[in-house]
Enzyme design. Structure first.
Site, mmCIF file in Angstrom:
data_model
loop_
_atom_site.group_PDB
_atom_site.id
_atom_site.type_symbol
_atom_site.label_atom_id
_atom_site.label_comp_id
_atom_site.label_asym_id
_atom_site.label_seq_id
_atom_site.Cartn_x
_atom_site.Cartn_y
_atom_site.Cartn_z
ATOM 1 N N SER A 85 21.739 23.089 26.625
ATOM 2 C CA SER A 85 20.932 22.792 25.530
ATOM 3 C C SER A 85 19.674 21.755 25.606
ATOM 4 O O SER A 85 19.856 20.858 26.533
ATOM 5 C CB SER A 85 22.003 22.282 24.402
ATOM 6 O OG SER A 85 21.646 21.773 23.376
ATOM 7 N N TYR A 98 28.801 16.598 23.588
ATOM 8 C CA TYR A 98 28.195 17.756 23.816
ATOM 9 C C TYR A 98 27.120 17.716 24.779
ATOM 10 O O TYR A 98 26.759 18.480 25.831
ATOM 11 C CB TYR A 98 27.497 18.393 22.691
ATOM 12 C CG TYR A 98 27.037 19.590 22.654
ATOM 13 C CD1 TYR A 98 27.750 20.907 23.040
ATOM 14 C CD2 TYR A 98 25.476 19.752 22.280
ATOM 15 C CE1 TYR A 98 27.219 21.886 23.031
ATOM 16 C CE2 TYR A 98 25.115 20.999 22.320
ATOM 17 C CZ TYR A 98 25.676 22.042 22.666
ATOM 18 O OH TYR A 98 25.168 23.306 22.899
#
Length: 247
Positions: A143, A156
């Site tokens: 990401s 995350y």
């Protein structure tokens, strides 16, 4: 089916929804046989596999919690039993969350890191001995959040940073066998799992995106397809940002 990946076999973890589904569909459309990984919703994965077979392609579903190394090994065994080989692994299984510092729990930590990091490691560990050598391809899904996390994204972003690191490390480890390992780092993507995020911060994201829209699963699938193709034979250990040009 003919196409760019004719004769190739790909296993896509998290392949029944979101980015993974986009990757599965693109591989199938370009001739690959696909093993569709899913966590718990067998019906969705089986429906996708059936639609690919109905269109003349080859696909099977392989389910289970990717945190369980036995699930990874069983998925690889299924690829070998059904299609006789394994050429490509895409690790699209993952979870995202938003927890501010004071709200983070041990359960949040374990779920985020176990699925995103250990699930990726377990999948690569199971697939690597059987990947075509030379010529095998591994593509991890990380990401852009790992590079520029916003408040609440610590877990995350930390997990995806770990995926970036293991991608580079495994690229060096598997390089002598002619296997490339690369990562794609998407920005915000319109998918089932990210529907709430698109709703809450989609306008803000569009405003800072040079291409002025939210990304779609097929946008990421195209980058994955390049990294899974022979055209990327001189690319390994790299993280490719696919976020519409956000600075």
């Amino acid at each position: 089916m003919s196409g760019q990946f004719a004769g190739k076999v790909a296993w896509v973890t998290g392949g029944s929804q979101g980015i993974g589904k986009g990757v599965v569909k693109m591989f199938a459309e370009r001739g690959a046989a696909v093993v569709i990984g899913y966590s718990s919703n067998r019906d969705i994965a089986e429906d996708l596999a059936r639609s690919i077979r109905d269109a003349g392609g080859k696909a099977v579903a392989a389910g289970g919690d990717i945190r369980n190394a036995d699930v990874a090994r069983t998925s690889v065994e299924l690829a070998l039993q059904e299609f006789g080989r394994l050429d490509i692994l895409v690790t699209a299984a993952g979870v995202a969350g938003r927890q501010m510092l004071q709200d983070i729990t041990e359960e949040d930590y374990r779920q985020t890191f176990d699925i995103n990091v250990w699930g990726t490691i377990a999948s690569i560990q199971a697939a690597a001995p059987h990947l075509t050598s030379p010529g095998g391809k591994i593509v991890t899904i990380t990401s852009r959040m790992a590079l520029n996390p916003f408040p609440g994204a610590a877990l995350y972003a930390g997990a995806k940073n770990a995926v970036n690191a293991i991608t580079e490390s495994f690229a060096r480890e598997l390089g002598p066998r002619g296997i490339t390992v690369n990562a794609v780092a998407p920005g915000l993507i319109k998918s089932e799992r990210m529907a709430k995020a698109v709703e809450t911060r989609g306008h803000e994201t569009v405003a800072i995106t040079p291409l002025a829209r939210i990304g779609m699963p097929e946008d990421i699938a195209g980058v994955v397809a390049f990294l899974a193709s022979d055209d990327s034979r001189w690319v390994t250990g790299r993280v490719i940002r696919a976020d519409g040009g956000i600075v």
